[in-house]
Scaffold this active site. Structure first.
Site, PDB file in Angstrom:
ATOM      1  N   GLY A  94       0.785  -1.097   0.257  1.00 18.14           N
ATOM      2  CA  GLY A  94      -0.114  -0.137  -0.084  1.00 18.14           C
ATOM      3  C   GLY A  94       0.780   1.266   0.022  1.00 18.14           C
ATOM      4  CG  PHE A  95       4.126   1.067   0.027  1.00 14.66           C
ATOM      5  CD1 PHE A  95       4.752   0.419   1.113  1.00 14.66           C
ATOM      6  CD2 PHE A  95       3.962   0.652  -1.073  1.00 14.66           C
ATOM      7  CE1 PHE A  95       5.313  -1.055   0.902  1.00 14.66           C
ATOM      8  CE2 PHE A  95       4.590  -0.850  -1.382  1.00 14.66           C
ATOM      9  CZ  PHE A  95       5.095  -1.675  -0.335  1.00 14.66           C
ATOM     10  CD  GLU A 147       3.496   6.269   7.444  1.00 13.75           C
ATOM     11  OE1 GLU A 147       3.558   7.103   6.556  1.00 13.75           O
ATOM     12  OE2 GLU A 147       2.771   6.212   8.226  1.00 13.75           O
ATOM     13  NE  ARG A 205       7.026  -4.102  25.884  1.00 15.56           N
ATOM     14  CZ  ARG A 205       6.066  -3.843  26.863  1.00 15.56           C
ATOM     15  NH1 ARG A 205       4.885  -3.796  26.481  1.00 15.56           N
ATOM     16  NH2 ARG A 205       6.421  -3.733  27.895  1.00 15.56           N
ATOM     17  CB  ILE A 206      10.446  -4.370  18.878  1.00 12.28           C
ATOM     18  CG1 ILE A 206      11.132  -2.929  18.606  1.00 12.28           C
ATOM     19  CG2 ILE A 206      10.027  -5.073  17.653  1.00 12.28           C
ATOM     20  CD1 ILE A 206      10.333  -1.908  17.695  1.00 12.28           C
ATOM     21  N   GLY A 226       0.798  -6.121   4.515  1.00 11.83           N
ATOM     22  CA  GLY A 226       2.466  -6.900   4.807  1.00 11.83           C
ATOM     23  C   GLY A 226       2.942  -6.303   5.956  1.00 11.83           C
ATOM     24  CD  GLN A 248       6.039  -2.649   8.922  1.00 11.63           C
ATOM     25  OE1 GLN A 248       6.090  -2.484   7.570  1.00 11.63           O
ATOM     26  NE2 GLN A 248       5.170  -1.864   9.585  1.00 11.63           N
ATOM     27  CB  THR A 271       6.404  -8.860  11.373  1.00 12.90           C
ATOM     28  OG1 THR A 271       6.384  -8.156  12.761  1.00 12.90           O
ATOM     29  CG2 THR A 271       6.091  -9.960  10.795  1.00 12.90           C
TER      30      THR A 271
END
Ligand code: FES
Ligand code: FES
Lengths: 173, 765
Positions: free
Chosen positions: B269-270, B732, B656-657, B497, B666, B662
């Site tokens: 998408g972005f 982003e 926190r991740i 995604g 990203q 994933t």
């Protein structure tokens, strides 16, 4: 017209202008092969014909009568993945998954090209019988398969682990 | 940090703060379940098997295929449109143009109402007026795609052109200052920055330029529309299903519930997979034909009918004292836009929050052009804004003869420099230190052009990455718990995604005290409780808060159902916690009953609860941002000017991740799109015709395998105590700062400053 798709004989009646990609997606319901440009620029439509990779969007379906066509759907049964598919999961070789079928088919044929000694633009010894899967060989040979999500590192790791397990073990050590 | 320590620390942080404690804890006993672990994507097997059906792949009986004709002038009117030959071509069902298209209301443009999602307010095929070069002017429907594609070539269309504004330079003569930039004021002034600049001991005052970009997700935009009476089902590739549904309903004079949007898989998408004309035309054509319609834009069509990132010209001026601290920080500029959209490319946002300065001036303008509406593309504003700002800092560091990292350390603010708010969490200096050590920053030569390998010059560059924390208002989640201890968590959100579905299943499992394989996250369908758009890296926070609220509601329902015979009898929701597949009294851990037992006693197959997310008040109180540092090493060929990125490291500080696997993807994906922005991407706009001249993936270059080195990413992982789960969305931030890191590395390698993107080899010769 008759085709052999993923080992099955299939018949289809269609407009002679139909690309192999549209035959698969629109007539045979095999939507695993993807359409990212329809112009040969992205590799999402890569399928195997007699083991060689081609861009199905640039191929007229009528040219492929009675040839052995393999698509992503033919790589495995649900629940029993091809080792390369498992490696893509393990190394997160995708995000949206749209370029993935093309990356998978392309990588499988690429490994065969290396073992047959087919040179690429970065091959040093053009006469070699087989060519080792170096980082540069892999990236050069896979550069026709675009991934806008940028899963390239994971794709490279997955392909290396599958087709050059020794090398990926060395790198991990 | 161990999971347990982390949990305790978060609970402590939360208890000191003004956000609910449960935002930062999950199921106390199960700690955070799999949160943070490198869990493999739950939809992964379907995707690698080619079995995930995207929008153009839904099988339907009686389907017709569409092809679109696009205008070839930038402004004027259609003088004649002869459809005779097309209509009589084999297989053609109909030709739709402004004369026979269903009458539609004007599209509610994004920001004009809470659920407005149209990217432009222009009428869609309702009259003969042309507003941009590439506007859809006719749709041909046929039995096959081949027939439609051929028939569209038989349309005979002539135009009467009118004078158009298609030069950015000319448009700038009439540049205007918009009332707001998104939700923020257009201009901020602290002190007299121009005067402070004039009097500064060290100063730079420079202009930077960035071109147009196209998202170019590999999946082509596609929609499949089916009408049943007055109910429309739209299979879309969408990052805003609810907004699409509401907006189309408004245009067709329907109720929102009559427009069902389904979008389970999105092939990238972005920012580009929002509501454009093609979905509206698909629905209109299906209505006109009385048959289902599939419309897949060609790659050229994507450039014509879907907007991208706009072009900018920016000025950054920095005035410094001898110790490197800033006397003046100025960031201004102009972006091309249109009169029919509202996307000003917020490139001045980073300068509002990143660095301390005695005086600050930021303001930005827009210049209206006759072009397709520009739109949000990954890191809108921040990606090109950090290019200018972070290159300028590099230039200032050199003027001061300071290491660029040391300069940034001296500029670290104590509170938000423009809003004055406290930072919710900010560990940028730590991200710099850790990244520099890992990357080997000390090997960089302060003098440009000092390192070489044969004909290749080597250089290193660094830049700050930043992106705001956003949480969208609205949205609700429903949790359905079944008697066999499974949970179905539902919200009409989006998985393109990013890993959203996997991460939220991890979250819900941890929160409900269930094993991960007992939890399914359902999304991408307007029949589910309403979600929020996938934009502004906001979904993680927006969905998490809704799930937290729904868990609370579910707990209350469960206690009601448990009744007097339960060991939990008499307890309120605040006195119990979820744990081991049931509820447990916090004060008396022996008082426990499993969900299965509660449902079994009540003879129920399932129980559900739904709750809305509370409004995002945390952003009113705090300055909330993600941070990072991009480290780049390049090799530049002295003979050809070719730039190769040889090493890259992103060191991030984004709370926190939630899923290490994933998240890594990203971050890397953002960085790679940033390499495209730095080195190759440019949607070439012909200022004589207003037409994009390279509308294909052969001519609009995006990074390929060979362009991408092994990228390293690392993160502080320090939870943000004011954000749900302590986490920030990270879709982003990865692209921000990359353009500057590359440009700064190119300078370090060659001594050449390139202030106009992309850094192609002709600029280095
Ligand atoms: S769809 Fe065939 S190469 Fe892009
Ligand atoms: S995974 Fe999305 S394009 Fe490759």
């Amino acid at each position: 017209m008759r085709f052999i798709v993923n080992g099955q004989h299939v018949e289809a009646v269609f407009d002679l202008r139909t690309s192999l990609l549209d035959l698969l997606r629109d007539h045979l319901g095999l939507s695993g092969s993807k359409k990212g440009c329809n112009q040969g620029a992205c590799g999402a439509c890569t399928v195997l014909v007699d083991g060689e990779r081609i861009n199905a969007c640039l191929a007229l379906a009528v040219q492929y009568q009675d040839r052995a066509i393999n698509t992503v759907e033919g790589l495995s049964e649900p629940g029993a993945l091809h080792p390369l598919q498992s490696a893509f999961l393990e190394h997160d070789g995708f995000q949206c998954g749209y370029c993935t079928p093309g990356q998978l088919c392309s990588a499988i044929a690429m490994a065969a090209e290396l073992s047959r000694g087919v040179p690429s633009a970065v091959t040093v010894d053009l006469a070699a019988e087989t060519i080792a899967l170096s980082h540069d060989e892999l990236r050069e040979r896979m550069s026709g398969n675009l991934c806008r999500c940028g899963a390239y590192n994971g794709i490279v790791e997955a392909i290396t682990e599958t087709f050059s397990p020794q090398k990926s073990a060395q790198e991990a050590a | 940090m161990s999971g347990q320590m982390e949990a305790r620390q978060s609970a402590m942080l939360a208890s000191m703060s003004d956000v609910p404690e449960r935002w930062l804890t999950t199921s106390a006993r199960d700690k955070h379940g799999t949160l943070g672990a490198p869990v493999t994507r739950m939809d992964g097997a379907l995707k690698v098997g080619g079995r995930a059906r995207f929008a153009a792949e839904v099988p339907l009986d009686g389907l017709t295929y569409a092809a679109v004709a696009f205008s070839t002038i930038a402004k004027g009117r259609i003088a004649a449109l002869d459809t005779t030959a097309a209509e009589s071509a084999p297989g053609v069902v109909l030709v739709m143009d402004y004369r026979n298209a269903p009458r539609l209301k004007l599209p509610p443009v994004m920001f004009s109402a809470p659920k407005a999602g149209a990217q432009s307010s222009l009428p869609v095929m309702q009259d003969e007026q042309i507003h941009w070069n590439g506007q859809p002017v006719a749709v041909v429907l046929a039995e096959t795609q081949e027939q439609a594609d051929h028939a569209v070539s038989l349309l005979r269309i002539s135009y009467e052109a009118a004078p158009a504004v298609i030069s950015f330079g000319a448009a700038q003569q009439n540049a205007r200052t918009p009332e707001k930039i998104l939700r923020e004021p257009t201009s901020v002034a602290i002190g007299d920055a121009e005067a402070a600049l004039a009097g500064a001991a060290f100063k730079i005052d420079l202009n930077y330029r960035t071109p147009r970009h196209n998202h170019n997700a590999i999946e082509l935009h596609a929609a499949t529309a089916v009408w049943q009476g007055d109910r429309l089902t739209l299979h879309d590739a969408s990052q805003m299903v609810n907004m699409t549904s509401w907006t189309i309903a408004e245009m067709f004079g329907l109720k929102e519930a009559q427009v069902h949007v389904h979008s389970p898989y999105v092939g990238g998408g972005f920012g580009g997979k929002c509501l454009w004309t093609h979905q509206i035309l698909t629905a209109a054509a299906a209505r006109l034909a009385g048959r289902p319609v599939r419309l897949t834009l060609s790659r050229e069509g994507v450039f014509r009918a879907v907007g991208g990132r706009t072009t900018t010209e920016q000025r950054v001026a920095l005035g410094a004292k001898a110790d490197g601290t800033l006397a003046a920080l100025i960031h201004t500029g102009v972006a091309a836009m249109t009169t029919h959209n509202n996307c000003p490319e917020q490139f001045t946002f980073p300068a509002r929050h990143l660095y301390a300065a005695d005086t600050i001036k930021v303001t930005q303008q827009v210049a209206d052009m006759n072009m397709i509406a520009n739109t949000f593309m990954r890191g809108p504003g921040e990606s090109v804004g950090t290019f200018a700002l972070e290159c300028a800092l590099d230039e200032l560091a050199e003027a001061l003869q300071l290491d660029p990292i040391e300069l940034r350390r001296r500029l670290e603010p104590e509170k938000d420099p423009t809003s004055g708010k406290a930072f919710s969490a900010r560990h940028l200096v730590e991200a710099y230190q850790r990244g520099a050590a890992r990357f080997g920053w000390e090997k960089r030569s302060a003098k440009p052009g000092a390192r070489r390998e044969g004909e290749w010059l080597l250089g290193m560059g660094v830049a700050t990455a930043t992106y705001p924390y956003y949480r969208q208002p609205g949205g609700a989640a429903r949790i359905r718990l079944t008697a066999d201890g499974r949970a179905f968590v539902q919200m009409a959100s989006h998985e393109m995604g990013m890993g959203t579905a996997t991460v939220q299943a991890q979250h819900a499992a941890a929160r409900l005290g269930l094993p991960l394989d007992h939890v399914v996250f359902e999304y991408g369908d307007t029949d589910l409780p309403p979600g929020t758009l996938a934009g502004g890296s906001s979904q993680t926070a927006s969905i998490s808060v809704a799930i937290i609220a729904a868990t609370q509601a579910l707990t209350e329902e469960l206690l009601r159902l448990a009744g007097n015979e339960s060991p939990l009898a008499g307890l309120s929701a605040d006195e119990v916690e979820t744990s081991d597949g049931g509820l447990r009294a916090i004060a008396e851990p022996d008082r426990f009953e499993s969900y299965a037992s509660i449902l079994g006693r009540a003879k129920r197959d399932d129980i559900s609860a739904m709750a809305e997310a509370p409004p995002p008040s945390e952003v009113q109180t705090y300055s909330m941002h993600s941070y990072g540092v991009q480290f780049c090493e390049v090799k530049v060929n002295e003979v050809t000017g070719e730039v190769r990125v040889s090493r890259f490291l992103g060191s991030f500080d984004c709370g926190r991740i939630l899923n290490a696997k994933t998240a890594t993807s990203q971050f890397k994906g953002g960085i790679i799109m940033g390499l495209g922005l730095a080195l190759m991407e440019d949607a070439l706009f012909d200022e004589r015709s207003g037409r994009i001249m390279n509308p294909s993936l052969a001519e609009y270059h995006v990074p390929v395998h060979m362009d991408v080195p092994e990228i390293e990413v690392m993160w502080t992982g320090i939870p943000d105590p004011k954000a749900p789960l302590g986490a920030h969305g990270i879709g982003e931030i990865g692209i921000t700062g990359v353009g500057a890191a590359v440009a700064n590395a190119v300078y370090n390698a060659t001594g050449r400053r390139i202030r106009e993107l992309p850094i192609t080899l002709d600029k280095l010769l």
